[in-house]
Design an enzyme around this catalytic site. Structure first.
Site, PDB file in Angstrom:
ATOM      1  N   GLU A 253     -11.093   2.331  -7.379  1.00 42.35           N
ATOM      2  CA  GLU A 253     -11.768   2.967  -6.915  1.00 42.35           C
ATOM      3  C   GLU A 253     -13.025   3.568  -6.821  1.00 42.35           C
ATOM      4  OE1 GLU A 253     -12.462   4.124  -2.071  1.00 42.35           O
ATOM      5  OE2 GLU A 253     -10.960   5.435  -2.288  1.00 42.35           O
TER       6      GLU A 253
ATOM      7  N   HIS B 236      -6.499   3.808  -6.114  1.00 44.80           N
ATOM      8  CA  HIS B 236      -8.140   4.201  -4.744  1.00 44.80           C
ATOM      9  C   HIS B 236      -7.636   6.472  -4.857  1.00 44.80           C
ATOM     10  CE1 HIS B 236      -9.788   1.799  -1.943  1.00 44.80           C
ATOM     11  NE2 HIS B 236      -9.296   0.813  -3.457  1.00 44.80           N
TER      12      HIS B 236
ATOM     13  N   GLU C 111     -15.922   1.581   2.436  1.00 45.94           N
ATOM     14  CA  GLU C 111     -14.850   2.861   3.718  1.00 45.94           C
ATOM     15  C   GLU C 111     -15.992   3.716   4.483  1.00 45.94           C
ATOM     16  OE1 GLU C 111     -11.827   5.415   2.895  1.00 45.94           O
ATOM     17  OE2 GLU C 111     -13.177   5.376   0.367  1.00 45.94           O
TER      18      GLU C 111
ATOM     19  N   HIS D 123       0.461  -1.343   0.293  1.00 44.61           N
ATOM     20  CA  HIS D 123       0.538   0.428  -0.403  1.00 44.61           C
ATOM     21  C   HIS D 123       0.191   0.875   0.279  1.00 44.61           C
ATOM     22  CE1 HIS D 123      -3.259   2.798   2.273  1.00 44.61           C
ATOM     23  NE2 HIS D 123      -2.813   2.558   1.513  1.00 44.61           N
TER      24      HIS D 123
END
Ligand code: NOJ
Ligand code: CA
Length: 672
Positions: free
Chosen positions: A462, A443, A468, A374
């Site tokens: 995303e 994202h 989320e 990430h």
């Protein structure tokens, strides 16, 4: 099956000009089935325009084309028709992964070559059975560089009707969908989906976006929309050399809403794969050290609630290994999270002291699990670009081949996420990753325009409100998940991250570890679906990297998790069977011999009879049905479900009964 025909003719010869009034010339190209016709016109003063008919009825009335340029290079008028080339293609191609591995690319093309005093312009039109697309190809020999100030393209829809879209934004797609009359839209991001009053379903978007700003739509009166580009900080929309092509402006068309989902138009308007090999690209299911941070029981930063510790990550690896899940995502593993929302400086090669990456990777590999890396950038693109060569190399050397990126924060120096600067940046990252045989799941991305055909290491992104939001806001309403397939997902896969079983966040909100960190503290966050709908979303919300989002302990002892164990993210075939935007959706997919069905509804309970004619004929399947229970309701009793088994064949019809805000998921295993 390959057929490629190219015809070249002077406009005057083979395709005599049609007359459209005094001094207007026009040329048309029909789809292979003859139903979609796109017509190019040139006015007496040399201004190009186009229109679209379906079954002889107007969908887009004559609409302007062209651009304006800062130094008054004329890119929109004074053109004369030079020649028209025609070509057709009917080819089947295979993708390494995707909703459908086999794709048919079947179109008729018309390229119209225009000339004015300063520029050559080829307008390339393609007509498919599932819609049309066109793009601009400019050549301006006497200039070094062009400063595009505006796009004149319009989509003047001929009829009003219903529409589904999010507002235009240069920064975010994480917005709630609006269902409203077409004429009530002030502006919209694409895909902008609509149903006209005469029953045509359509969606406006773009394909193959490179080195150009994103397009949004602005209402310029009634049902007329103008392409609007996202500017650089100085107001220039696009900086180009003296020769450039735009992305394709696209219009998907169908008789039923699900035709838009089953369309291959966006991918077909992208170029073939440029990677030498793709065998290193692997669709997978994953879990991750993630939901704990969003629900406020863990932290991204180091401390007593730190999620990304060696020990906690190993727990996720154990769970993944025990459940046949290939990937484990870890967020908050690197130094710099204390700067998130501040100077946005992250160190991409320095793990926090309590995260031993070598040990974690070794432990994972031993168990057949792979770590998903990430990179949160906080939007600090200049800093990330300075360090990303090292960052990707470092990950590669540590055995991490798949990276989730994030841009949660504004870009510095007045740049927008969705401008040309942003589009260039996301492409740089993708190409860097490809050069190292690494994949990207972005994202806060730019919009998907189907570039995964050319760059299949672009796995997912995303680009809409994902799971989320349910952790720290009023959440995504039940209609959201049955709108996404007809809007956002028309552009490509989405990393929505479905699969939260602790629907009411009971185990996190009441935990002594809980700390409020985001959003309105007075909002009681929860997931606005039934549990069965969470399973269905794994099938419906397509992503080749599909996450089970919840804390892994929430799956232990939960019989419904068997659906995810059985689910295969590497599907071979898909079909949207039934649905209406914002109302409901039914999707079937096949991976090898096993079929999966996902059905979901909005706030209304609903029953849909689903023909199982997608199953292989003359075979017998065991259907395992994960359904809402009779007393299930997303608001009052969301977690109750039933699991039922049936023996079925392709001749059967399955009654799919869904609670309000509910859904259903089914696996079909071939038994003979
Ligand atoms: C937003 C992303 O969508 C989410 O998945 C991620 O956890 C946070 N940013 C932090 O990077
Ligand atoms: Ca996000």
């Amino acid at each position: 099956m390959t057929k490629l025909t190219i015809l070249t003719a002077s406009a005057a010869l083979l395709y005599p000009t049609l007359s459209m009034g005094a001094d207007t010339t026009s040329q048309s190209v029909a789809s292979p089935d003859g139903r979609n016709v796109i017509t190019f016109s040139l006015s007496a003063d040399g201004k190009p325009s186009y229109s679209v008919l379906r079954d002889g009825k107007s969908v887009i009335a004559n609409s302007p084309l062209g651009f304006t340029e800062r130094n008054k290079v004329n890119l929109s008028s004074g053109y004369r028709l030079d020649n028209v080339d025609r070509a057709s293609k009917d080819e089947t191609w295979t993708q390494p992964w995707g909703e459908n591995k086999q794709m048919r690319e079947h179109y008729n093309e018309m390229s119209v070559r225009l000339r004015n005093k300063q520029s050559d312009l080829t307008l390339r039109f393609r007509s498919f059975d599932d819609g049309v697309g066109f793009r601009y190809e400019y050549d301006v020999p006497k200039t070094d560089s062009l400063f595009i100030m505006d796009e004149l393209t319009r989509f003047d829809l001929s009829n009003d009707g219903e529409s589904w879209s999010i507002p235009a934004s240069a920064e975010t797609y994480e917005l709630l969908y609006r269902a409203q009359p077409i004429s009530a839209i002030e502006n919209a991001n694409t895909p902008m989906t609509f149903k006209t009053s005469d029953g045509v379903y359509g969606s406006i978007h773009e394909a193959a976006l490179y080195d150009f700003p994103e397009m949004t739509l602005s209402n310029v009166g009634g049902t007329s929309f103008k392409a609007t580009l996202t500017p650089w900080p100085d107001g220039v929309m696009a900086r180009k050399g003296n020769s450039f092509s735009t992305s394709w402006r696209t219009l998907q068309l169908g008789d039923r809403a699900v035709d838009l989902i089953n369309s291959g138009l966006i991918l077909n308007l992208n170029e073939p794969c440029v990677l030498e090999s793709t065998d290193w690209i692997e669709p997978m299911k994953y879990v991750g050290v993630w939901w704990g941070m969003h629900t406020g029981v863990e932290s991204w930063v180091m401390g007593d609630r730190h999620g990304a510790t060696t020990e906690n990550t190993k727990r996720y690896i154990d769970f993944a290994a025990a459940n046949g899940i290939r990937g484990v995502l870890v967020e908050g593993w690197n130094d710099g999270w204390q700067n998130w929302g501040g100077n946005q400086i992250f160190d991409y090669t320095r793990p926090f002291d309590d995260f031993d990456i070598d040990e974690v990777v070794r432990y994972a590999a031993e168990r057949g699990v792979t770590l998903i890396g990430h990179h949160e950038t906080g939007g600090n693109v200049p800093f990330y670009e300075k360090h990303m060569d090292d960052a990707y190399q470092w990950y590669k050397e540590h055995g991490v081949d798949n990276v989730k990126t994030g841009y949660a924060g504004g870009f510095p120096h007045g740049h927008s996420h969705h401008g040309q600067y942003g589009v260039r940046h996301y492409q740089k990252v993708l190409e860097l990753a490809a050069s190292k045989q690494m994949t990207i799941n972005a994202h806060e991305p730019i919009k998907d325009t189907g570039i995964r055909r050319t760059w299949p290491n672009m796995m997912s992104r995303e680009g809409a409100r994902g799971m989320e939001w349910n952790a720290w806001s009023e959440g995504n309403p039940p209609s959201h998940h049955v709108t996404l397939p007809f809007t956002r997902l028309l552009s490509g896969p989405m990393d929505y991250t479905p699969g939260t079983f602790d629907i009411l966040l009971e185990n996190t909100r009441t935990s002594p570890l809980f700390r409020h960190w985001n959003g309105d503290p007075n909002v009681r966050a929860r997931v606005n679906t039934t549990l069965a709908k969470q399973l269905a979303n794994w099938v419906i919300l397509y992503s080749p990297v599909q996450m089970a989002s919840d804390l892994v302990e929430h799956y232990e002892e939960h019989p419904a998790f068997q659906f995810f164990r059985d689910y295969d993210a590497d599907c071979d075939w898909s079909k949207a069977i039934d649905g209406e935007p914002g109302e409901f959706i039914v999707v079937a997919r096949r991976a090898d011999d096993t079929f999966y069905l996902g059905a979901a509804t909005n706030e209304k309970s609903r029953s849909v009879n689903v023909s199982l004619d997608f199953l292989e004929p003359h075979r017998v399947y065991k259907a395992v049905i994960y359904a809402d229970a009779p007393d299930t309701d997303w608001l009052t009793n969301p977690t109750s479900y039933v699991i039922e088994e049936r023996i079925v064949t392709a001749a059967d019809t399955l009654p799919v009964v869904m609670a309000a805000g509910g859904g259903q998921a089914v696996t079909f295993k071939k038994i003979r």
